[in-house]
Design a protein around this motif. Structure first.
Motif, PDB file in Angstrom:
ATOM      1  N   LYS A  27       9.368  56.591  25.977  1.00 14.13           N
ATOM      2  CA  LYS A  27       9.536  55.235  25.471  1.00 14.13           C
ATOM      3  C   LYS A  27       8.470  54.337  26.083  1.00 14.13           C
ATOM      4  CE  LYS A  27      13.373  56.081  23.234  1.00 14.13           C
ATOM      5  NZ  LYS A  27      13.566  55.860  21.806  1.00 14.13           N
ATOM      6  N   CYS A  28       8.094  53.301  25.347  1.00 16.89           N
ATOM      7  CA  CYS A  28       7.117  52.327  25.816  1.00 16.89           C
ATOM      8  C   CYS A  28       7.801  50.965  25.806  1.00 16.89           C
ATOM      9  CB  CYS A  28       5.903  52.320  24.901  1.00 16.89           C
ATOM     10  SG  CYS A  28       4.630  51.161  25.406  1.00 16.89           S
ATOM     11  N   GLU A  29       7.807  50.292  26.952  1.00 15.97           N
ATOM     12  CA  GLU A  29       8.352  48.943  27.017  1.00 15.97           C
ATOM     13  C   GLU A  29       7.216  47.979  26.714  1.00 15.97           C
ATOM     14  OE1 GLU A  29      11.003  46.098  29.927  1.00 15.97           O
ATOM     15  OE2 GLU A  29       9.788  47.679  30.824  1.00 15.97           O
ATOM     16  N   ILE A  30       7.383  47.218  25.627  1.00 13.94           N
ATOM     17  CA  ILE A  30       6.368  46.237  25.254  1.00 13.94           C
ATOM     18  C   ILE A  30       6.961  44.845  25.400  1.00 13.94           C
ATOM     19  CG2 ILE A  30       5.129  47.790  23.715  1.00 13.94           C
ATOM     20  CD1 ILE A  30       6.466  46.426  21.359  1.00 13.94           C
ATOM     21  N   ALA A  31       6.099  43.855  25.535  1.00 13.85           N
ATOM     22  CA  ALA A  31       6.580  42.500  25.769  1.00 13.85           C
ATOM     23  C   ALA A  31       5.746  41.485  25.007  1.00 13.85           C
ATOM     24  CB  ALA A  31       6.526  42.183  27.256  1.00 13.85           C
ATOM     25  N   LEU A  32       6.432  40.423  24.583  1.00 11.96           N
ATOM     26  CA  LEU A  32       5.746  39.247  24.078  1.00 11.96           C
ATOM     27  C   LEU A  32       5.404  38.401  25.278  1.00 11.96           C
ATOM     28  CD1 LEU A  32       7.865  38.312  20.968  1.00 11.96           C
ATOM     29  CD2 LEU A  32       5.448  38.870  20.991  1.00 11.96           C
ATOM     30  N   ALA A  33       4.158  38.014  25.410  1.00 15.86           N
ATOM     31  CA  ALA A  33       3.727  37.320  26.623  1.00 15.86           C
ATOM     32  C   ALA A  33       2.746  36.207  26.289  1.00 15.86           C
ATOM     33  CB  ALA A  33       3.080  38.315  27.567  1.00 15.86           C
ATOM     34  N   LYS A  34       2.693  35.234  27.197  1.00 14.15           N
ATOM     35  CA  LYS A  34       1.702  34.152  27.122  1.00 14.15           C
ATOM     36  C   LYS A  34       0.799  34.282  28.333  1.00 14.15           C
ATOM     37  CE  LYS A  34       3.594  30.357  24.533  1.00 14.15           C
ATOM     38  NZ  LYS A  34       3.951  28.938  24.547  1.00 14.15           N
ATOM     39  N   GLY A  35      -0.478  34.077  28.138  1.00 11.50           N
ATOM     40  CA  GLY A  35      -1.440  34.182  29.226  1.00 11.50           C
ATOM     41  C   GLY A  35      -1.240  33.093  30.264  1.00 11.50           C
ATOM     42  N   LYS A  36      -1.396  33.464  31.547  1.00  9.88           N
ATOM     43  CA  LYS A  36      -1.282  32.500  32.642  1.00  9.88           C
ATOM     44  C   LYS A  36      -2.629  31.836  32.876  1.00  9.88           C
ATOM     45  CE  LYS A  36       2.310  34.500  35.585  1.00  9.88           C
ATOM     46  NZ  LYS A  36       2.568  35.074  36.916  1.00  9.88           N
ATOM     47  N   LYS A  37      -2.568  30.604  33.302  1.00 14.82           N
ATOM     48  CA  LYS A  37      -3.766  29.896  33.744  1.00 14.82           C
ATOM     49  C   LYS A  37      -3.995  30.244  35.213  1.00 14.82           C
ATOM     50  CE  LYS A  37      -4.187  27.212  30.022  1.00 14.82           C
ATOM     51  NZ  LYS A  37      -3.988  28.116  28.929  1.00 14.82           N
ATOM     52  N   GLU A  38      -5.157  29.886  35.726  1.00 18.65           N
ATOM     53  CA  GLU A  38      -5.509  30.225  37.114  1.00 18.65           C
ATOM     54  C   GLU A  38      -4.544  29.602  38.114  1.00 18.65           C
ATOM     55  OE1 GLU A  38      -7.390  32.465  39.718  1.00 18.65           O
ATOM     56  OE2 GLU A  38      -7.976  32.438  37.618  1.00 18.65           O
ATOM     57  N   PHE A  39      -4.138  28.339  37.868  1.00 12.22           N
ATOM     58  CA  PHE A  39      -3.229  27.695  38.820  1.00 12.22           C
ATOM     59  C   PHE A  39      -1.842  28.322  38.786  1.00 12.22           C
ATOM     60  CE2 PHE A  39      -2.955  25.132  34.946  1.00 12.22           C
ATOM     61  CZ  PHE A  39      -1.584  25.020  34.748  1.00 12.22           C
ATOM     62  N   ASP A  40      -1.433  28.879  37.624  1.00 10.03           N
ATOM     63  CA  ASP A  40      -0.149  29.583  37.543  1.00 10.03           C
ATOM     64  C   ASP A  40      -0.179  30.838  38.400  1.00 10.03           C
ATOM     65  OD1 ASP A  40       1.020  27.809  35.767  1.00 10.03           O
ATOM     66  OD2 ASP A  40       0.302  28.889  33.997  1.00 10.03           O
ATOM     67  N   LYS A  41      -1.306  31.547  38.375  1.00  7.63           N
ATOM     68  CA  LYS A  41      -1.440  32.778  39.164  1.00  7.63           C
ATOM     69  C   LYS A  41      -1.367  32.468  40.649  1.00  7.63           C
ATOM     70  CE  LYS A  41      -4.391  34.896  35.712  1.00  7.63           C
ATOM     71  NZ  LYS A  41      -5.723  35.394  35.423  1.00  7.63           N
ATOM     72  N   ARG A  42      -2.027  31.363  41.062  1.00  9.02           N
ATOM     73  CA  ARG A  42      -1.991  30.972  42.476  1.00  9.02           C
ATOM     74  C   ARG A  42      -0.582  30.568  42.890  1.00  9.02           C
ATOM     75  NH1 ARG A  42      -7.125  28.501  41.384  1.00  9.02           N
ATOM     76  NH2 ARG A  42      -6.094  26.502  41.094  1.00  9.02           N
ATOM     77  N   ALA A  43       0.121  29.850  42.029  1.00  5.25           N
ATOM     78  CA  ALA A  43       1.489  29.410  42.340  1.00  5.25           C
ATOM     79  C   ALA A  43       2.423  30.606  42.474  1.00  5.25           C
ATOM     80  CB  ALA A  43       1.996  28.458  41.266  1.00  5.25           C
ATOM     81  N   THR A  44       2.264  31.586  41.609  1.00  5.21           N
ATOM     82  CA  THR A  44       3.086  32.796  41.673  1.00  5.21           C
ATOM     83  C   THR A  44       2.838  33.545  42.981  1.00  5.21           C
ATOM     84  OG1 THR A  44       2.974  32.995  39.281  1.00  5.21           O
ATOM     85  CG2 THR A  44       3.667  34.947  40.487  1.00  5.21           C
ATOM     86  N   GLU A  45       1.569  33.654  43.350  1.00  5.33           N
ATOM     87  CA  GLU A  45       1.213  34.347  44.589  1.00  5.33           C
ATOM     88  C   GLU A  45       1.754  33.601  45.810  1.00  5.33           C
ATOM     89  OE1 GLU A  45      -2.903  35.849  46.599  1.00  5.33           O
ATOM     90  OE2 GLU A  45      -2.772  35.871  44.411  1.00  5.33           O
ATOM     91  N   LYS A  46       1.667  32.272  45.776  1.00  2.84           N
ATOM     92  CA  LYS A  46       2.169  31.449  46.876  1.00  2.84           C
ATOM     93  C   LYS A  46       3.689  31.615  47.024  1.00  2.84           C
ATOM     94  CE  LYS A  46       0.684  26.955  48.324  1.00  2.84           C
ATOM     95  NZ  LYS A  46       0.342  25.587  47.924  1.00  2.84           N
ATOM     96  N   GLU A  47       4.395  31.629  45.889  1.00  2.00           N
ATOM     97  CA  GLU A  47       5.852  31.802  45.908  1.00  2.00           C
ATOM     98  C   GLU A  47       6.230  33.186  46.434  1.00  2.00           C
ATOM     99  OE1 GLU A  47       9.500  31.912  42.712  1.00  2.00           O
ATOM    100  OE2 GLU A  47       7.701  30.753  42.205  1.00  2.00           O
ATOM    101  N   ARG A  48       5.495  34.209  46.046  1.00  8.83           N
ATOM    102  CA  ARG A  48       5.761  35.569  46.518  1.00  8.83           C
ATOM    103  C   ARG A  48       5.566  35.666  48.030  1.00  8.83           C
ATOM    104  NH1 ARG A  48       1.772  38.580  44.093  1.00  8.83           N
ATOM    105  NH2 ARG A  48       2.660  38.088  42.079  1.00  8.83           N
ATOM    106  N   ASP A  49       4.480  35.048  48.534  1.00 11.20           N
ATOM    107  CA  ASP A  49       4.230  35.044  49.977  1.00 11.20           C
ATOM    108  C   ASP A  49       5.333  34.315  50.734  1.00 11.20           C
ATOM    109  OD1 ASP A  49       1.938  36.483  49.642  1.00 11.20           O
ATOM    110  OD2 ASP A  49       0.593  34.743  49.759  1.00 11.20           O
TER     111      ASP A  49
END
Length: 159
Positions: A123-145
């Motif tokens: 099986k293949c799990e596929i997803a509908l997704a929206k691209g993240k902006k650069e600041f979204d990626k930084r915020a996600t990384e900051k929250e994970r840390d």
């Protein structure tokens, strides 16, 4: 019902780890995958990558492009194996229509997240997704840390 034995391997074949970093996942779907015999043998050996793969919707059908399944030297001696061939995704018409409607909207794309075994089927799990902006990626990384640091603090406080 029998319990899963502790020594059995995971049912996951391949993960697209980059997808969660690059996209906001909106909705997930489970699709079957049309494969050849040598591909199934390679997947049993865990030789698959979804790094640059994506889903293309054409003529009312869904296709998996860019997924790399490395052929085994012993399994594919009598056929010419193309590791990045286009593979058909098996979905219901309603699911394809729903995905197509969202993809036609601005910003949505359809990406594969994982390949896994479900009983004896791939099986293949596929997803509908929206691209993240650069600041979204930084915020996600900051929250994970921060969550990681919180866990450390709580662990030290409990010891």
């Amino acid at each position: 019902m029998s319990k899963k034995k502790p020594g059995t391997p995971s049912s996951t074949i391949a993960l697209n780890k980059k997808a969660k970093h690059e996209y906001h996942i909106e909705e997930r779907f489970e699709a079957g995958l049309s494969l050849l015999g040598w591909e199934v043998k390679s997947l049993r050996a865990g030789k698959a990558q979804l790094v640059d793969a994506y889903v293309l919707l054409k003529n009312g059908e869904a296709w998996l492009l860019g997924a790399h399944i490395t052929p085994l030297s012993t399994a594919s001696t009598h056929v010419i194996a193309d590791p990045t061939r286009t593979r058909k995704l098996l979905l219901h018409k309603k699911e394809i229509a729903k995905i197509l409607g969202k993809v036609n909207q601005a910003g949505f794309t359809c990406i594969p997240l994982a390949l896994y075994w479900k009983k004896n089927k791939v099986k293949c799990e596929i997803a509908l997704a929206k691209g993240k902006k650069e600041f979204d990626k930084r915020a996600t990384e900051k929250e994970r840390d921060w969550n990681r640091q919180k866990q450390r603090i709580l662990r030290e406080a409990n010891v």
